[in-house]
Design an enzyme around this catalytic site. Structure first.
Site, mmCIF file in Angstrom:
data_model
loop_
_atom_site.group_PDB
_atom_site.id
_atom_site.type_symbol
_atom_site.label_atom_id
_atom_site.label_comp_id
_atom_site.label_asym_id
_atom_site.label_seq_id
_atom_site.Cartn_x
_atom_site.Cartn_y
_atom_site.Cartn_z
ATOM 1 N N HIS A 149 -17.850 -22.737 69.674
ATOM 2 C CA HIS A 149 -17.373 -21.986 70.379
ATOM 3 C C HIS A 149 -15.867 -21.563 70.192
ATOM 4 O O HIS A 149 -15.230 -22.526 70.066
ATOM 5 C CB HIS A 149 -17.834 -21.886 71.601
ATOM 6 C CG HIS A 149 -17.582 -20.776 72.649
ATOM 7 N ND1 HIS A 149 -17.818 -19.315 72.341
ATOM 8 C CD2 HIS A 149 -17.195 -20.943 73.964
ATOM 9 C CE1 HIS A 149 -17.245 -18.543 73.353
ATOM 10 N NE2 HIS A 149 -16.970 -19.472 74.436
ATOM 11 N N SER A 159 -19.055 -14.745 75.411
ATOM 12 C CA SER A 159 -19.959 -15.625 75.278
ATOM 13 C C SER A 159 -21.412 -15.244 76.064
ATOM 14 O O SER A 159 -21.311 -14.141 76.717
ATOM 15 C CB SER A 159 -19.451 -17.141 76.101
ATOM 16 O OG SER A 159 -20.716 -18.075 75.979
ATOM 17 N N CYS A 216 -17.913 -14.384 69.586
ATOM 18 C CA CYS A 216 -16.739 -15.117 70.085
ATOM 19 C C CYS A 216 -15.297 -15.148 69.311
ATOM 20 O O CYS A 216 -14.262 -14.790 69.766
ATOM 21 C CB CYS A 216 -16.944 -16.726 70.274
ATOM 22 S SG CYS A 216 -17.466 -17.731 69.112
#
EC number: 3.4.17.17
Length: 365
Positions: free
Chosen positions: A204, A221, A169
């Site tokens: 994330h 993702s 990410c």
């Protein structure tokens, strides 16, 4: 890395620990609670670049030796794959022992006509990121130091396009910045998430975008609804709440959101990306205050650009752009103040654009 304003205020969600604000040496406003040391301990390892070298409790590694990968890193990667993959050593042996592995095509870096609308360009950029594929090996191939100046990160992004290796990410965020530098009307800023699931914390990050007053995101993702969002959300809070709903669908609870400031379009800029202008504690803020702080952050970004301290339209031609996929104008503006920090909120969910399923075998995001 410059400090930002951390908001973890009261809100309306049940019993909240008694708290008093204290200013940390870095300039980040911290709230000391009755949980004290445990709350602060939870803060210390939060570094999205390496996810504290753990991904939901599972260790992962960073290739710090550059490319080509050295033998020690290569062997460590396969040993780790054998440990984390459901098929264990069998999958590593099957791949490493194969003599007829297909040649993987290298995706083409997207190029655009001047007349191509920005939303179509964003779709092409996300498609390119998606074609690189998610890195399931447990070893991040590109070492990203978030304190590096923007010009160094853009050089790294250029290397990513040449190597065309799977990415995670944070690498996708750097690549997204690089591939959108030629879009001066597009505002870009990092959005980081910290979630909780089954006894572990997960981190994330995506690249938030704002075009013509509409918010969206680019990223990578394991789950299709935790990366690309077309610029269709009226407010920043709508965008973030859509991510929260996506997390809820895989039983993750959103704990914190970090919002950065707008990133310069000048690939040669020596300034650093401001990753944590606002740090919002979702539980302590409560729903209404969370939305308000999200919208306050959005106003901060608009004001900064309005004052000419953010990344507005480029005004100076460069004959040779060595860190951008296209030759484009670049912005000479430098942000004057990194200490003006406040966060920003509103609610509504919008249908995310369907993307191909990444089909991960784990519930990590």
């Amino acid at each position: 890395m410059p400090g930002g304003k951390k908001v973890a205020g009261g809100g309306s969600s049940g019993a909240t620990p008694t708290s008093a604000a204290a200013t940390a040496p870095s300039g980040v406003r911290r709230l000391e609670t009755s949980e004290g040391t445990s709350a602060q301990r939870d803060e210390e390892p939060e570094e999205e670049g390496e996810e504290d070298l753990r991904d939901g409790g599972v260790p992962f590694f960073v290739n710090r030796g550059g490319l080509p990968v050295d033998e020690a890193t290569w062997e460590r990667m396969w040993k780790h794959v054998a440990k984390i993959h459901p098929d264990g050593e069998k999958v590593a042996q099957r791949i490493r022992g194969a003599t007829d592995l297909p040649k993987i095509p290298i995706p083409s870096v997207p190029t655009f006509q001047p007349s191509t609308p920005v939303p179509e360009r964003l779709e092409a950029v996300q498609r390119y990121i998606r074609e690189l594929q998610y890195n399931h090996t447990g070893t991040q191939f590109f070492e990203i130091k978030k304190s590096r100046p923007l010009t160094g990160l853009m050089d790294l992004a250029k290397e990513m396009t040449k190597e065309a290796l799977p990415i995670k990410c944070l690498e996708a965020v750097i690549l997204g910045i690089y591939l959108t530098n030629s879009m001066p009307t597009l505002e870009r800023f990092p959005i980081s998430f910290k979630t909780y699931f089954s006894g572990n914390y997960f981190r994330h990050i995506v690249l938030g975008v704002n075009f013509a007053g509409r918010y969206g995101a680019l990223g990578m993702s394991r789950r299709e609804d935790l990366m690309y969002k077309p610029p269709a959300f009226r407010t920043l809070s709508e965008l973030v709440l859509d991510f929260e709903a996506a997390y809820g669908r895989c039983w993750h609870v959103l704990k914190k959101v970090k919002l950065g400031q707008s990133v310069s379009h000048d690939p040669h800029s020596v300034e650093q990306i401001e990753w944590k202008h606002s740090v919002l504690d979702v539980e302590r803020l409560g729903r209404d205050d969370f939305r308000k702080e999200l919208e306050r952050h959005a106003r901060d970004m608009r004001l900064k650009i309005g004052k000419g301290t953010g990344p507005p339209s480029p005004t100076k031609d460069r004959k040779k752009d060595v860190s951008s996929p296209q030759r484009a104008q670049s912005s000479p503006h430098r942000r004057n103040s990194r200490s003006e920090r406040r966060p920003s909120g509103d609610k509504k969910t919008s249908e995310p654009k369907a993307m191909p399923d990444l089909n991960g075998y784990q519930i990590r995001v």
